[in-house]
Write an enzyme that holds these catalytic residues in place. Structure first.
Site, PDB file in Angstrom:
ATOM      1  CD  GLU A 198      64.104   5.403  25.579  1.00 53.23           C
ATOM      2  OE1 GLU A 198      62.943   5.095  25.621  1.00 53.23           O
ATOM      3  OE2 GLU A 198      64.893   4.636  26.095  1.00 53.23           O
ATOM      4  CG  ASP A 199      68.337   6.717  26.484  1.00 53.39           C
ATOM      5  OD1 ASP A 199      67.738   5.989  27.001  1.00 53.39           O
ATOM      6  OD2 ASP A 199      68.733   6.266  25.528  1.00 53.39           O
ATOM      7  CG  ASN A 243      71.567  -1.721  25.901  1.00 49.35           C
ATOM      8  OD1 ASN A 243      71.879  -2.980  25.467  1.00 49.35           O
ATOM      9  ND2 ASN A 243      70.223  -1.350  26.158  1.00 49.35           N
ATOM     10  CE1 TYR A 286      65.565   0.756  20.639  1.00 50.47           C
ATOM     11  CE2 TYR A 286      66.250  -1.738  20.796  1.00 50.47           C
ATOM     12  CZ  TYR A 286      65.668  -0.280  21.456  1.00 50.47           C
ATOM     13  OH  TYR A 286      65.266  -0.295  22.714  1.00 50.47           O
ATOM     14  CG  ASP A 325      61.841   2.441  26.953  1.00 56.52           C
ATOM     15  OD1 ASP A 325      61.215   1.540  27.232  1.00 56.52           O
ATOM     16  OD2 ASP A 325      62.676   2.545  26.050  1.00 56.52           O
ATOM     17  CG  ASP A 326      65.952   4.589  29.701  1.00 54.40           C
ATOM     18  OD1 ASP A 326      66.263   3.857  28.912  1.00 54.40           O
ATOM     19  OD2 ASP A 326      65.419   5.884  29.502  1.00 54.40           O
ATOM     20  CE  LYS A 332      64.538   3.069  23.343  1.00 56.96           C
ATOM     21  NZ  LYS A 332      64.650   1.880  24.015  1.00 56.96           N
ATOM     22  NE  ARG A 335      70.916   6.203  30.161  1.00 58.41           N
ATOM     23  CZ  ARG A 335      69.896   5.343  30.142  1.00 58.41           C
ATOM     24  NH1 ARG A 335      69.233   4.833  31.105  1.00 58.41           N
ATOM     25  NH2 ARG A 335      69.663   4.442  29.043  1.00 58.41           N
TER      26      ARG A 335
HETATM   27  O1  LIG Z   1      67.775   1.590  23.775  1.00 68.23           O
HETATM   28  C1  LIG Z   1      67.806   0.417  24.508  1.00 68.23           C
HETATM   29  O2  LIG Z   1      68.480  -0.359  23.869  1.00 68.23           O
HETATM   30  C2  LIG Z   1      67.747   0.098  25.786  1.00 68.23           C
HETATM   31  C3  LIG Z   1      67.508   1.273  26.662  1.00 68.23           C
HETATM   32  O3  LIG Z   1      66.436   2.042  26.645  1.00 68.23           O
HETATM   33  C4  LIG Z   1      68.744   2.042  27.028  1.00 68.23           C
HETATM   34  O4  LIG Z   1      69.625   1.175  27.198  1.00 68.23           O
HETATM   35  O5  LIG Z   1      68.621   3.150  27.333  1.00 68.23           O
HETATM   36 MG   LIG Z   2      66.936   4.158  26.922  1.00 66.66          MG
END
Ligand SMILES: O=C([O-])CC(=O)C(=O)O
Ligand SMILES: [Mg+2]
Length: 645
Positions: free
Chosen positions: A336-337, A501, A193, A359-360, A264, A246
């Site tokens: 996600e992202d 991150n 991760y 999640d973000d 994830k 992203r």
């Molecule tokens: O993935 C991760 O560590 C946390 C997160 O969702 C991101 O930074 O987009």
């Molecule tokens: Mg994320």
């Protein structure tokens, strides 16, 4: 030809008379079907394996969940059992008879990651499953395999090599992969991760070996229903989907963002106990605007610039409706992202028709709020006495801000319009103020307050004098010495969260935060940092990463059969996580509990989220279990090998 219909078979098994059912169906029709579909006679390479299973999963079996055997060379038990966890459910009553499963045997069994046990096959299994001679004579335990693998992985100095070793293991022996990850979670989380997964995505084309999820590109437009049918597992409960625009704070990585849904979802299983076969990683590929990737001969995605507008919306819409049609309305879809300009719209567009969660925006918000609740025990007082300043007003920043405002409103009774006034934001143009309202994107507007213009972060810190500084900018090293020193000049214990991150994008390091605040900061970061020594004292820092939240939240949604995600569930998750922070953690300055107890934490989060779903009338799994924590725990996937008899 196979006259016994699977629906009848499973309906009968619902009566719970499993042993009798087993006997009555002397030659299990599913197995015969499986063998025949494989074009072989029974007893050749495809034999029946009796796997010990729980009464619960059998009771939960739903005809709707039956895998069409005609298409499979083997009948995978996970396709035909309970909605919640299938084969991996903890056994409520060990004396209950086994369920019948057909898996490949012989050489294909060693090549099937779901069933392979490597050197751990017993003598008996070697006999009954045509493995004699295919393995060396030794039989070792899963524990010894873990020891060996950990020694192997530790030999690699380069993080990406460790990542690849773990991915290879996942492709070879899924249960061993999860056992390793669960037993050594603190050591291996940074490998599978954040931060290593970020580098893996950047180099995904070069290290690509096996597809680990579904790739849905513009080429699949109009065919997404068929694409979903190509995925080998039929009973999907959680999908993590990205369009790669992203990826962490690394920007547009196009199709190579696939590493994120894969990572994830491995956490959904390891940390939240969702069985692997019900997880589906998806990458939507509409192109990339990343020139470097477009010119990279190893790039695995569409070689075009990103589709936008109607073309983009239509592909997403087809995906969303195909998912609902294929897996029903209780499948959880985690966005996600995605880039800001799509993330908010997706949540708004599908929030009332699908079980969706970003999640973000929401996961990060929940984990940060939890840290702030815990931090109150260190700084004294309540959340409402704080002033917050964010660097970065995108999905993470504004998502966190809104959840904090909601919690403050809940605690004080003040309307949320009032509590928002305690929260300030700096974006690339400086402090967000009323005078900038005209040009502001809609998600930034609630945070535009009356103030004279301020150009940069350090001036904003000096003008606003926040007690909490939160970095959600995706821009590394932006909490400079001057910024941290300013925070420490008017706060005895400044709360500083550097959330971006991976590590390279973190707004400051743990060492910088402690050094520049003379050891007074309460610090947490999105990516992990090793403990730091300053003035003879060791400072550990917590990881404010949504990995604390989404696995337990997902489990809670699944066990309650929730049909929608509600903000109150996020608040419940925050509070459940904060309640796990002990005095001992706080004494070390930690505002999060250790990841080593994450499965216990996830069960608690799941229970509180599920309780909220029942309270809000959003749960469909009735009746509500009496002890939700025990129920959540009993539902969690175990990576221990099962015996094949
Ligand atoms: O993935 C991760 O560590 C946390 C997160 O969702 C991101 O930074 O987009
Ligand atoms: Mg994320």
């Amino acid at each position: 030809m196979f006259s016994l219909n699977t629906t009848t078979f499973l309906n009968n098994s619902l009566s719970g008379v499993v042993l009798q059912q087993q006997r009555r169906v002397a030659a299990p029709p599913l197995v015969v079907a499986a063998a025949a579909a494989n074009g072989r006679k029974g007893g050749d390479q495809n034999v029946t394996v009796l796997v010990e299973n729980s009464v619960k999963e059998i009771r939960d079996a739903s005809p709707a969940a039956v895998t069409p055997v005609e298409k499979e060379s083997k009948l995978n038990v996970s396709g035909g059992v309970g909605d919640v966890y299938g084969e991996d459910t903890a056994t409520e009553d060990q004396s209950i008879t086994p369920w019948t499963v057909s898996v490949a045997s012989g050489y294909p069994l060693l090549r099937d990651p779901h069933y392979n046990k490597g050197l751990a096959f017993t003598e008996r299994e070697k006999d009954t499953h045509y493995l004699r001679g295919l393995l060396p004579p030794v039989v070792i335990s899963q524990e010894l395999q873990v020891k060996k693998m950990m020694a192997n992985i530790r030999q690699y100095q380069v993080p990406l090599q460790r990542y690849m070793a773990m991915m290879d293991l996942q492709e070879r022996n899924e249960r061993l992969f999860y056992k390793l990850l669960i037993d050594h979670v603190e050591e291996l989380l940074p490998v599978v991760y954040t931060p290593t997964v970020g580098e893996a995505c950047q180099k995904y084309g070069s290290i690509f070996r096996q597809p680990q999820g579904l790739f849905i590109s513009l080429k699949e437009k109009g065919k997404i229903l068929e694409v979903l049918k190509n995925w080998p597992q039929k009973k999907i409960q959680v999908i993590v989907v990205t369009d790669g625009e992203r990826i962490l704070g690394l920007g547009d990585l196009g199709c190579q963002g696939m590493g994120i849904p894969v990572g994830k979802l491995s956490l959904y299983t390891a940390l939240g106990g969702i069985r692997p076969s019900s997880c589906l990683p998806v990458t939507i590929d509409v192109g990339t605007n990343n020139e470097k990737l477009l010119n990279d001969e190893f790039y695995i995605g569409l070689r075009q610039r990103r589709a936008t507008g109607q073309e983009y919306a239509e592909l997403i819409d087809e995906f969303m409706s195909s998912v609902k049609q294929t897996y029903g309305e209780k499948v959880l879809i985690q966005f996600e992202d995605f880039a800001n300009h799509n993330a908010f719209d997706l949540l708004a567009n599908y929030g009332s028709t699908h079980l969706v969660f970003n999640d973000d925006i929401q996961g990060t918000a929940s984990v940060v709020l939890s840290g702030l609740i815990a931090a109150q025990k260190l700084v004294g007082g309540t959340l409402a006495r704080h002033t917050f300043l964010f660097l970065g007003a995108g999905e993470a920043g504004t998502g966190i801000a809104e959840l904090i405002a909601l919690e403050m409103s809940k605690q004080t009774g003040a309307p949320v319009e009032e509590t928002r006034k305690k929260i300030w934001m700096v974006d690339s143009k400086g402090l967000i103020t009323r005078s900038r309202m005209e040009g502001l994107q809609h998600f930034k507007r609630p945070w535009a307050h009356e103030h004279e213009p301020v150009r940069n972060l350090v001036d904003a810190v000096k003008a606003i004098k926040p007690t909490v500084l939160i970095g959600s900018s995706g821009a590394g090293r932006t909490f400079t010495k001057e910024v941290v020193e300013a925070m420490a000049s008017f706060n005895e214990k400044p709360i500083i969260l550097a959330l971006s991150n991976p590590t390279s994008q973190s707004e400051c390091t743990a060492e910088e935060a402690y050094m520049w605040s003379e050891g007074r900061a309460i610090f947490a970061s999105g990516s992990p940092f090793d403990p730091v020594e300053y003035n003879g004292k060791v400072y550990a820092s917590g990881q404010a990463n949504n990995a604390y939240i989404f696995p337990g939240l997902g489990l809670g949604l699944i066990i309650s059969g929730a049909i929608r995600v509600h903000d109150d569930m996020l608040l419940a998750a925050s509070e459940a996580l904060a309640a796990q922070v002990t005095e001992e953690n706080l004494e070390k300055g930690l505002i999060y509990p250790p990841f080593s107890i994450i499965r216990k934490i996830s069960a608690k989060i799941a229970a509180d989220v599920a309780a909220k779903a029942y309270e809000l009338g959003l749960a469909t799994r009735l009746p509500e279990p009496e002890n939700l924590v025990a129920y959540a725990e009993s539902c969690m996937y175990s990576p221990a090998y099962r015996s094949y008899r």
